[in-house]
Write an enzyme that holds these catalytic residues in place. Structure first.
Site, PDB file in Angstrom:
ATOM      1  N   ARG A 292      15.594   1.942  56.900  1.00 35.59           N
ATOM      2  CA  ARG A 292      16.355   1.185  56.256  1.00 35.59           C
ATOM      3  C   ARG A 292      17.579   0.980  57.064  1.00 35.59           C
ATOM      4  O   ARG A 292      18.353   2.144  56.850  1.00 35.59           O
ATOM      5  CB  ARG A 292      16.531   1.263  54.825  1.00 35.59           C
ATOM      6  CG  ARG A 292      17.565   0.562  54.210  1.00 35.59           C
ATOM      7  CD  ARG A 292      17.482   0.448  52.603  1.00 35.59           C
ATOM      8  NE  ARG A 292      16.199  -0.238  51.987  1.00 35.59           N
ATOM      9  CZ  ARG A 292      16.068  -0.588  50.824  1.00 35.59           C
ATOM     10  NH1 ARG A 292      17.189  -0.392  49.970  1.00 35.59           N
ATOM     11  NH2 ARG A 292      15.403  -1.433  50.530  1.00 35.59           N
TER      12      ARG A 292
ATOM     13  N   HIS B 166      12.785  -7.931  55.126  1.00 41.91           N
ATOM     14  CA  HIS B 166      12.248  -6.981  54.201  1.00 41.91           C
ATOM     15  C   HIS B 166      10.813  -7.108  53.695  1.00 41.91           C
ATOM     16  O   HIS B 166      10.472  -7.558  52.772  1.00 41.91           O
ATOM     17  CB  HIS B 166      13.109  -6.985  52.836  1.00 41.91           C
ATOM     18  CG  HIS B 166      13.009  -5.928  51.928  1.00 41.91           C
ATOM     19  ND1 HIS B 166      12.381  -4.846  52.155  1.00 41.91           N
ATOM     20  CD2 HIS B 166      13.544  -5.723  50.754  1.00 41.91           C
ATOM     21  CE1 HIS B 166      12.387  -4.027  51.311  1.00 41.91           C
ATOM     22  NE2 HIS B 166      13.295  -4.538  50.179  1.00 41.91           N
TER      23      HIS B 166
ATOM     24  N   GLN C  11       8.756  -5.543  50.899  1.00 44.47           N
ATOM     25  CA  GLN C  11       8.763  -6.330  49.920  1.00 44.47           C
ATOM     26  C   GLN C  11       7.977  -7.458  49.559  1.00 44.47           C
ATOM     27  O   GLN C  11       7.472  -7.731  48.484  1.00 44.47           O
ATOM     28  CB  GLN C  11      10.572  -6.778  49.766  1.00 44.47           C
ATOM     29  CG  GLN C  11      10.931  -7.605  48.501  1.00 44.47           C
ATOM     30  CD  GLN C  11      10.833  -6.758  47.199  1.00 44.47           C
ATOM     31  OE1 GLN C  11      11.520  -5.652  47.198  1.00 44.47           O
ATOM     32  NE2 GLN C  11       9.992  -7.341  46.048  1.00 44.47           N
TER      33      GLN C  11
ATOM     34  N   ASP D  11      17.569 -13.451  44.554  1.00 51.34           N
ATOM     35  CA  ASP D  11      18.081 -11.885  45.120  1.00 51.34           C
ATOM     36  C   ASP D  11      19.505 -11.903  44.830  1.00 51.34           C
ATOM     37  O   ASP D  11      20.127 -13.038  44.623  1.00 51.34           O
ATOM     38  CB  ASP D  11      17.685 -11.752  46.338  1.00 51.34           C
ATOM     39  CG  ASP D  11      17.794 -10.402  47.086  1.00 51.34           C
ATOM     40  OD1 ASP D  11      18.149  -9.609  46.124  1.00 51.34           O
ATOM     41  OD2 ASP D  11      17.873 -10.300  48.346  1.00 51.34           O
TER      42      ASP D  11
ATOM     43  N   CYS E  25      13.529  -9.445  43.698  1.00 51.02           N
ATOM     44  CA  CYS E  25      13.197  -8.075  44.346  1.00 51.02           C
ATOM     45  C   CYS E  25      13.772  -7.121  43.612  1.00 51.02           C
ATOM     46  O   CYS E  25      13.282  -5.743  43.883  1.00 51.02           O
ATOM     47  CB  CYS E  25      13.336  -8.248  45.743  1.00 51.02           C
ATOM     48  SG  CYS E  25      14.980  -8.568  46.112  1.00 51.02           S
TER      49      CYS E  25
ATOM     50  N   ARG F 124       5.167  -2.794  44.918  1.00 53.46           N
ATOM     51  CA  ARG F 124       5.722  -1.828  46.108  1.00 53.46           C
ATOM     52  C   ARG F 124       4.830  -0.819  46.519  1.00 53.46           C
ATOM     53  O   ARG F 124       4.371  -0.682  47.713  1.00 53.46           O
ATOM     54  CB  ARG F 124       7.376  -1.461  46.017  1.00 53.46           C
ATOM     55  CG  ARG F 124       8.268  -2.826  45.575  1.00 53.46           C
ATOM     56  CD  ARG F 124       8.361  -3.713  46.867  1.00 53.46           C
ATOM     57  NE  ARG F 124       8.567  -2.974  47.989  1.00 53.46           N
ATOM     58  CZ  ARG F 124       9.925  -2.573  48.435  1.00 53.46           C
ATOM     59  NH1 ARG F 124      10.994  -2.984  47.575  1.00 53.46           N
ATOM     60  NH2 ARG F 124      10.064  -1.852  49.438  1.00 53.46           N
TER      61      ARG F 124
END
Ligand code: CP
Ligand code: NVA
Length: 303
Positions: free
Chosen positions: A102, A129, A132, A220, A260, A288
């Site tokens: 990340r 991402h 996700q 988001d 998310c 996830r």
């Protein structure tokens, strides 16, 4: 396929394979059945930013699969003191069987992928991402029994999650409408890539118009990690770009509401939309784990 750095690394066939495997793994886990194909395998997890879902789901996922995960805060490893990404990738490849990272800059992931001999998985960058979005597709499939021929509506910042969703919609054959304030549209490179992949994409600054007949409403945070210095301006600029009862009312009756997470009730999503009957956000969060286990198996089982 060695790495998962961009959603565009996956073909429709790869996505189908991952979703089918994820559904199978999810079912088996609920029955207490063990799939430990990653026995004696180790995953390094480099984090330059905070995480709840990604970190915990990857760590639990590796444990479920019989392997081991090592959390590597970038400040605690030598990368934080200037060791190059290239050297780090080469060294970690001598110990590990896979790396997730990340990072602030997407380029760090590209360098990791180019210099590691083991799979590198994007656990979120400033541009994308993909993990996700695989969980999101699994969730959509569970609720709609399909992942194509629907209207997907994004409301909010044209950010990393939005970029990966645009690519995914193009690959799987879902129309996508992105409603964002002027100046917060997705990166032009991702718009071009989405269209190259055959995507049907509309960008607008009218969320209510966008939401009409939506099958999926997705939002988001307004202030992503790394954007904190712009917080005050963003809160002003994003006013009105909220998923709420008004948007749900003009969507299809069976619309699903997605986020998310982490969520900010009253900002990008109303409390009623997040907690209401259309919301699938906690299934998304759970998925996830299952989707990433499928990715780990696909990329690492042969390592
Ligand atoms: N959605 C998501 O990636 O959450 P975390 O930041 O908690 O990992
Ligand atoms: N766009 C958000 C996603 C968090 C999971 C961020 O980058 O902070």
């Amino acid at each position: 396929m060695k790495d998962l750095i961009s959603m565009a690394d996956l073909s429709l066939e790869d996505i189908r394979e991952i979703l089918d495997l994820a559904a199978e793994i999810k079912e088996k886990r609920s029955q207490g059945k063990i799939i430990d194909h990653l026995r004696n395998k180790s995953l390094g997890m480099i984090f330059e930013k905070s995480s709840t879902r990604t970190r915990v789901s990857f760590e639990v996922g590796m444990n479920d699969l019989g392997g081991h995960a090592i959390y590597l805060n970038s400040n605690d490893i030598q990368i934080g003191r200037g060791e190059s990404v290239e050297d780090t990738a080469r060294v970690l490849s001598r110990y590990l069987h896979g790396i997730i990272a990340r990072v602030y800059s997407h380029d760090t992931l590209v360098k990791l992928g180019a210099n590691a001999s083991i799979p590198v998985i994007n656990a979120l960058s400033d541009e994308e991402h993909p993990c996700q979005v695989l969980a999101d597709l699994l969730t959509i499939k569970e609720y709609k029994n399909k992942i194509s021929d629907m209207k997907f509506v994004w409301v909010g910042d044209g950010n990393n999650v939005c970029n990966s969703l645009m690519l995914a919609c193009a690959i799987v054959g879902m129309e996508i409408v992105v409603a964002c304030p002027k100046g917060y549209e997705p990166d032009e490179r991702y718009v071009i890539k989405t269209k190259e992949l055959g995507g049907v994409l509309t960008i607008t600054d009218n969320p209510l118009e966008a939401a009409k007949n939506a099958d999926v409403l997705y939002t988001d945070v307004w202030v992503s990690m790394g954007d904190e210095a712009e917080e005050e301006k963003r809160l002003r600029d994003f006013a009105g770009f909220q998923i709420n009862e008004e948007l749900i009312a003009v969507s299809k009756p069976d619309v699903i509401v997605m986020h998310c997470l982490p969520a900010h009730r009253g900002l990008e999503i109303s409390a009623g939309a997040l907690e209401g009957p259309h919301s699938v956000v906690f299934d998304q969060a759970e998925n996830r784990l299952h989707a990433q286990k499928a990715v780990l198996l696909k990329l690492m089982a042969g390592e």
